[in-house]
Design a protein around this motif. Structure first.
Motif, PDB file in Angstrom:
ATOM      1  N   VAL A   1     -30.888  52.990 -42.995  1.00 51.28           N
ATOM      2  CA  VAL A   1     -30.611  53.335 -41.598  1.00 51.28           C
ATOM      3  C   VAL A   1     -29.134  53.133 -41.272  1.00 51.28           C
ATOM      4  N   ASN A   2     -28.542  52.116 -41.876  1.00 50.47           N
ATOM      5  CA  ASN A   2     -27.134  51.816 -41.615  1.00 50.47           C
ATOM      6  C   ASN A   2     -26.186  52.789 -42.307  1.00 50.47           C
ATOM      7  N   ARG A   3     -26.712  53.611 -43.216  1.00 52.85           N
ATOM      8  CA  ARG A   3     -25.871  54.537 -43.969  1.00 52.85           C
ATOM      9  C   ARG A   3     -26.259  56.003 -43.728  1.00 52.85           C
ATOM     10  N   VAL A   4     -27.560  56.262 -43.676  1.00 52.30           N
ATOM     11  CA  VAL A   4     -28.037  57.607 -43.334  1.00 52.30           C
ATOM     12  C   VAL A   4     -28.467  57.546 -41.878  1.00 52.30           C
ATOM     13  N   ARG A   5     -27.602  58.003 -40.981  1.00 52.29           N
ATOM     14  CA  ARG A   5     -27.776  57.717 -39.561  1.00 52.29           C
ATOM     15  C   ARG A   5     -28.447  58.847 -38.771  1.00 52.29           C
ATOM     16  N   THR A   6     -28.720  59.967 -39.409  1.00 54.34           N
ATOM     17  CA  THR A   6     -29.281  61.101 -38.678  1.00 54.34           C
ATOM     18  C   THR A   6     -30.512  61.659 -39.392  1.00 54.34           C
ATOM     19  N   ARG A   7     -31.318  62.420 -38.639  1.00 55.95           N
ATOM     20  CA  ARG A   7     -32.477  63.075 -39.238  1.00 55.95           C
ATOM     21  C   ARG A   7     -32.019  64.091 -40.278  1.00 55.95           C
ATOM     22  N   LYS A   8     -30.962  64.840 -39.954  1.00 57.01           N
ATOM     23  CA  LYS A   8     -30.448  65.819 -40.913  1.00 57.01           C
ATOM     24  C   LYS A   8     -29.963  65.120 -42.177  1.00 57.01           C
ATOM     25  N   GLY A   9     -29.286  63.990 -42.008  1.00 61.75           N
ATOM     26  CA  GLY A   9     -28.791  63.263 -43.178  1.00 61.75           C
ATOM     27  C   GLY A   9     -29.908  62.827 -44.099  1.00 61.75           C
ATOM     28  N   SER A  10     -31.015  62.351 -43.532  1.00 61.12           N
ATOM     29  CA  SER A  10     -32.151  61.913 -44.361  1.00 61.12           C
ATOM     30  C   SER A  10     -32.763  63.089 -45.102  1.00 61.12           C
ATOM     31  N   GLN A  11     -32.788  64.261 -44.465  1.00 69.39           N
ATOM     32  CA  GLN A  11     -33.362  65.441 -45.105  1.00 69.39           C
ATOM     33  C   GLN A  11     -32.428  66.004 -46.180  1.00 69.39           C
ATOM     34  N   TYR A  12     -31.129  65.995 -45.900  1.00 67.53           N
ATOM     35  CA  TYR A  12     -30.166  66.425 -46.921  1.00 67.53           C
ATOM     36  C   TYR A  12     -30.251  65.523 -48.156  1.00 67.53           C
ATOM     37  N   THR A  13     -30.420  64.213 -47.924  1.00 69.12           N
ATOM     38  CA  THR A  13     -30.532  63.268 -49.041  1.00 69.12           C
ATOM     39  C   THR A  13     -31.712  63.631 -49.929  1.00 69.12           C
ATOM     40  N   THR A  14     -32.854  63.929 -49.305  1.00 67.36           N
ATOM     41  CA  THR A  14     -34.059  64.311 -50.053  1.00 67.36           C
ATOM     42  C   THR A  14     -33.825  65.602 -50.831  1.00 67.36           C
ATOM     43  N   ALA A  15     -33.242  66.608 -50.169  1.00 63.96           N
ATOM     44  CA  ALA A  15     -33.019  67.907 -50.809  1.00 63.96           C
ATOM     45  C   ALA A  15     -32.053  67.794 -51.983  1.00 63.96           C
ATOM     46  N   LEU A  16     -30.991  67.026 -51.814  1.00 63.60           N
ATOM     47  CA  LEU A  16     -30.013  66.867 -52.893  1.00 63.60           C
ATOM     48  C   LEU A  16     -30.618  66.121 -54.079  1.00 63.60           C
ATOM     49  N   LEU A  17     -31.452  65.132 -53.800  1.00 61.81           N
ATOM     50  CA  LEU A  17     -32.159  64.436 -54.889  1.00 61.81           C
ATOM     51  C   LEU A  17     -33.063  65.416 -55.633  1.00 61.81           C
ATOM     52  N   GLY A  18     -33.713  66.321 -54.882  1.00 58.52           N
ATOM     53  CA  GLY A  18     -34.585  67.312 -55.506  1.00 58.52           C
ATOM     54  C   GLY A  18     -33.836  68.229 -56.443  1.00 58.52           C
ATOM     55  N   VAL A  19     -32.634  68.607 -56.059  1.00 53.75           N
ATOM     56  CA  VAL A  19     -31.816  69.466 -56.918  1.00 53.75           C
ATOM     57  C   VAL A  19     -31.314  68.689 -58.132  1.00 53.75           C
ATOM     58  N   ALA A  20     -31.008  67.411 -57.931  1.00 48.90           N
ATOM     59  CA  ALA A  20     -30.427  66.600 -59.010  1.00 48.90           C
ATOM     60  C   ALA A  20     -31.453  66.224 -60.071  1.00 48.90           C
ATOM     61  N   ILE A  21     -32.697  65.961 -59.655  1.00 45.99           N
ATOM     62  CA  ILE A  21     -33.741  65.538 -60.611  1.00 45.99           C
ATOM     63  C   ILE A  21     -34.535  66.780 -61.012  1.00 45.99           C
ATOM     64  N   PHE A  22     -34.072  67.459 -62.064  1.00 49.77           N
ATOM     65  CA  PHE A  22     -34.608  68.767 -62.425  1.00 49.77           C
ATOM     66  C   PHE A  22     -35.395  68.766 -63.734  1.00 49.77           C
ATOM     67  N   ILE A  23     -35.607  67.617 -64.337  1.00 54.89           N
ATOM     68  CA  ILE A  23     -36.164  67.616 -65.686  1.00 54.89           C
ATOM     69  C   ILE A  23     -37.654  67.940 -65.737  1.00 54.89           C
ATOM     70  N   ASP A  24     -38.374  67.638 -64.621  1.00 54.28           N
ATOM     71  CA  ASP A  24     -39.817  67.899 -64.618  1.00 54.28           C
ATOM     72  C   ASP A  24     -40.315  67.898 -63.183  1.00 54.28           C
ATOM     73  N   ASP A  25     -41.221  68.832 -62.853  1.00 60.03           N
ATOM     74  CA  ASP A  25     -41.679  68.951 -61.472  1.00 60.03           C
ATOM     75  C   ASP A  25     -42.543  67.761 -61.054  1.00 60.03           C
ATOM     76  N   TYR A  26     -43.411  67.261 -61.961  1.00 58.68           N
ATOM     77  CA  TYR A  26     -44.239  66.096 -61.624  1.00 58.68           C
ATOM     78  C   TYR A  26     -43.352  64.892 -61.325  1.00 58.68           C
ATOM     79  N   PHE A  27     -42.412  64.650 -62.232  1.00 57.92           N
ATOM     80  CA  PHE A  27     -41.508  63.514 -62.076  1.00 57.92           C
ATOM     81  C   PHE A  27     -40.692  63.657 -60.795  1.00 57.92           C
ATOM     82  N   ASN A  28     -40.223  64.858 -60.534  1.00 56.42           N
ATOM     83  CA  ASN A  28     -39.456  65.136 -59.324  1.00 56.42           C
ATOM     84  C   ASN A  28     -40.275  64.817 -58.080  1.00 56.42           C
ATOM     85  N   SER A  29     -41.467  65.388 -57.982  1.00 60.49           N
ATOM     86  CA  SER A  29     -42.292  65.256 -56.783  1.00 60.49           C
ATOM     87  C   SER A  29     -42.617  63.799 -56.467  1.00 60.49           C
TER      88      SER A  29
END
Length: 511
Positions: free
Chosen positions: A100-128
Motif C-alpha cells: 500500500v505504501n508503494r503501490v498507491r492506486t488501483r491502476k498501479g495494482s492492476q499494472y503490477t499484476t499485468a506486468l508480472l503476467g507478461v514477465a512470467i511466461f514459462i507456463d500458463d499454470y505456473f503463471n496463473s
C-alpha cells in the motif's frame, strides 16, 4: 459414435446451464451425464460405467497411474495449504500493508499484476497460480474486484505463453510444427523459425494482451465486470455476495499472527518460484535425448512434478516460519485443513472438467468441428479467418487449447499446403489465436479454472466477466484477418487489428 451435429448437444447443455444457474458443478455434471447417455445409446448401466471410467481414467488407465493429473491436484492442495500458512503467519497482511505504501492506486495494482503476467511466461499454470498469490494482497488493498484480478491473470497467461517459444506451450507447438514440416517434406523450413514467424500473425493473443493495458488505462469496465468493479470500489466487497464460493479463500478459523513480516510471504513464494523453475530446467535437460537446447528443455520438462516439488518446499518453509513465531497462533493442523478445504472447489471443478473433455472426445464433438473445416470450399485467402473461428468454437466446446492445437494444426497445415503454401504460417497462427480465444470463453477450460483459483474469484463470475473483453479482442482479430485476406499484408492486418481494438475501447469508454 458417428460425429454429427448432435455431438454439440452436451457442451451446449452445459454452457446453457452455467449461464442460467451459475452452478458450475451442476452444469458440468449434467453435461457429463447427457454425453455419456449419447455415447452409450441411452443404456443406463453402460452410461454409469462410462461415467465411472471417465473418472477412473484420470488417475489410473491401462494398468498404470496417470501421475500428471495426480500431481496437479496435489499441487493445488499444497497451494491451499501455503495460502493458509501465509495468512496465519501474518505475512499476507504485512505484504499488503507494505505494498500500500508503494503501490498507491488501483491502476498501479492492476499494472503490477499485468506486468508480472507478461514477465512470467514459462507456463500458463505456473503463471496463473503464482501471480494470483503475489498480486492478490496488492489488488485487495486497492479494492480491485477478484473478477477483475482473474481477468488480468487469465489474459496475460495463455496469450503471453502462446507467443513465447521458450515456454511449455511453445515447446509443445514447435513439436507439432516439426511433424507437419516432416509430413509435407517442407525441407526449407525449420520448426523454431516457423514458430517465430507465426508470432506477429497471432492477432488474438496480441490484441488480448494489449486490451489488458488499455482496459486498465481507460478504466474500461463493461458488461458484468462493471457491477463487480463498482461494488468493490464503493464498498470494498471484492466478491459477489450472491456467489461467495471461491477457491482458495479461507472460510474462517485461521487467525493472522500479529508478528507477521513481509518475508513471511516473500520467502516461501521465492522458494516456490526458484525451485519450480530450477526443476523445470533439470527435468527438461534429463528428458532431452537428442541434444540439449532451450527448446528441447521446455519440450521435455515435467511442469507438474516441478510444481509439486516447488510447492512442497514452499509449504515446508512456511510451516517452519509459523512454528518459530511468537504470539497467539491457530492450531497447526487446523491451518493445514483449512488450506486443503479452501482449495477443494477448484479440485472438484477441474476433475469434472477433465471428465467432460473425455466424454466430448468420445462423442466426437471435436472431430465434427474439424470435419467442417476439411469439407469447406473457400477462397484460400480467407483460410486464416475461417480457421480462427473453427478453432475458437472447438476450444470453447472442448475446454482445451492444447487439444485444439493437436487437432487443428495438422488440418490447417494440410489445407494451407494444398491451397496456398504461402498461407502456412498465417493458417497455423490462426489455430493458436482461435484456441486461446475459445479457451478464454469456456467454463471448462483448466487455464480459466486455475486463473479464478489464483485470483480467489468465483469461477463463473470470472468467465462471465471475461467474455466481453475476449469478444472485443476476437472482433478485432477477425477484421484483422479479413484485412490480411484482402491485402496479403501482415502489417496491414496487424495494424487493422490494433486500430479496431483501440477504436472499440475508445467508443465503449465514452459510453
Amino acid at each position: 459414435m458417428e460425429e454429427t451435429f448432435w455431438s454439440l448437444l452436451p457442451p451446449f447443455i452445459m454452457i446453457l446451464l452455467v449461464l442460467v444457474t451459475r452452478k458450475v458443478l451442476l452444469s458440468l455434471g449434467a453435461g457429463i451425464i447427457v454425453g455419456a447417455l449419447m455415447v452409450e445409446s441411452y443404456d443406463i448401466l453402460a452410461t454409469l460405467e462410462r461415467i465411472w471410467f471417465s473418472f477412473q481414467n484420470l488417475f489410473y488407465a491401462e494398468g498404470a497411474w496417470d501421475i500428471w493429473s495426480v500431481q496437479l491436484i496435489i499441487f493445488l492442495l499444497l497451494l491451499g495449504i501455503l495460502i493458509a500458512f501465509l495468512t496465519a503467519t501474518g505475512g499476507a497482511q504485512a505484504f499488503g500493508q507494505w505494498a500500500v505504501n508503494r503501490v498507491r492506486t488501483r491502476k498501479g495494482s492492476q499494472y503490477t499484476t499485468a506486468l508480472l503476467g507478461v514477465a512470467i511466461f514459462i507456463d500458463d499454470y505456473f503463471n496463473s497460480l503464482t501471480i494470483g498469490q503475489v498480486s492478490r494482497p496488492i489488488t485487495d488493498r486497492q479494492n480491485v474486484s477478484r473478477a477483475k484480478l482473474a481477468y488480468l491473470i487469465d489474459s496475460t497467461s495463455a496469450p503471453v505463453t502462446v507467443l513465447t517459444p521458450i515456454s511449455s506451450w511453445g515447446a509443445y507447438i514447435i513439436g507439432i510444427i516439426a511433424t507437419i514440416i516432416s509430413t509435407h517434406e517442407l525441407t526449407e523450413l525449420s520448426a523454431l523459425t516457423t514458430f517465430v514467424q507465426m508470432i506477429p500473425y497471432n492477432f488474438y493473443a496480441i490484441a488480448a494482451v494489449l486490451l489488458v493495458f488499455l482496459a486498465i488505462f481507460f478504466k474500461l469496465e463493461i458488461g458484468p465486470m462493471k457491477k463487480h468493479e463498482q461494488r468493490a470500489e464503493a464498498s470494498g466487497t471484492l466478491i459477489d455476495p450472491e456467489n461467495p464460493d471461491v477457491p482458495g479463500d479461507l472460510k474462517g478459523g485461521v487467525k493472522e499472527n500479529g508478528h507477521g513480516r513481509v518475508y513471511h510471504l516473500l520467502l516461501p513464494l521465492l522458494v516456490l518460484l526458484v525451485t519450480t523453475i530450477t526443476m523445470m530446467i533439470i527435468t527438461g535437460i534429463r528428458g532431452s535425448e537428442d541434444g540439449v537446447t532451450l527448446v528441447s528443455i521446455f519440450a521435455n520438462t515435467d511442469v507438474n512434478l516441478s510444481l509439486v516439488l516447488g510447492g512442497t518446499l514452499a509449504v515446508a518453509l512456511s510451516m517452519i516460519l509459523y512454528a518459530v513465531q511468537l504470539g497467539e497462533k491457530t492450531n497447526f493442523f487446523l491451518v493445514t485443513w483449512e488450506g486443503i478445504k479452501a482449495m477443494l472447489p477448484a479440485v472438484y471443478i477441474l476433475i469434472l472438467a477433465w471428465m467432460i473433455v473425455a466424454i466430448i472426445e468420445a462423442i466426437g464433438t471435436d472431430d465434427y468441428l474439424v470435419g467442417i473445416v476439411e469439407e469447406a470450399s473457400l477462397n484460400a485467402a480467407y483460410l486464416p479467418v475461417m480457421i480462427f473461428l473453427i478453432a475458437g468454437v472447438t476450444a470453447f466446446a472442448t475446454g482445451t487449447s492444447w487439444g485444439t492445437f493437436g487437432l487443428m494444426l495438422p488440418i490447417a497445415g494440410s489445407m494451407a499446403v494444398e491451397l496456398d503454401p504461402t498461407l502456412l504460417v498465417p493458417a497455423l497462427s490462426a489455430v493458436l489465436a482461435g484456441s486461446v480465444f475459445g479457451d478464454h470463453c469456456s467454463p471448462i477450460s483448466d487455464t480459466s479454472v486455475l486463473s479464478s483459483t489464483g485470483a480467489g474469484s468465483n469461477h463463473i463470475d470470472h468467465i462471465v466477466t471475461q467474455i466481453p473483453y475476449a469478444l472485443i479482442a476476437a472482433t478485432s482479430t477477425i477484421l484483422g484477418y479479413l484485412a490480411f485476406a484482402l491485402t496479403s499484408s501482415l502489417i496491414i492486418g496487424l495494424v487493422v487489428t490494433i486500430a479496431i481494438l483501440i477504436g472499440i475501447v475508445l467508443l465503449l469508454k465514452n459510453k
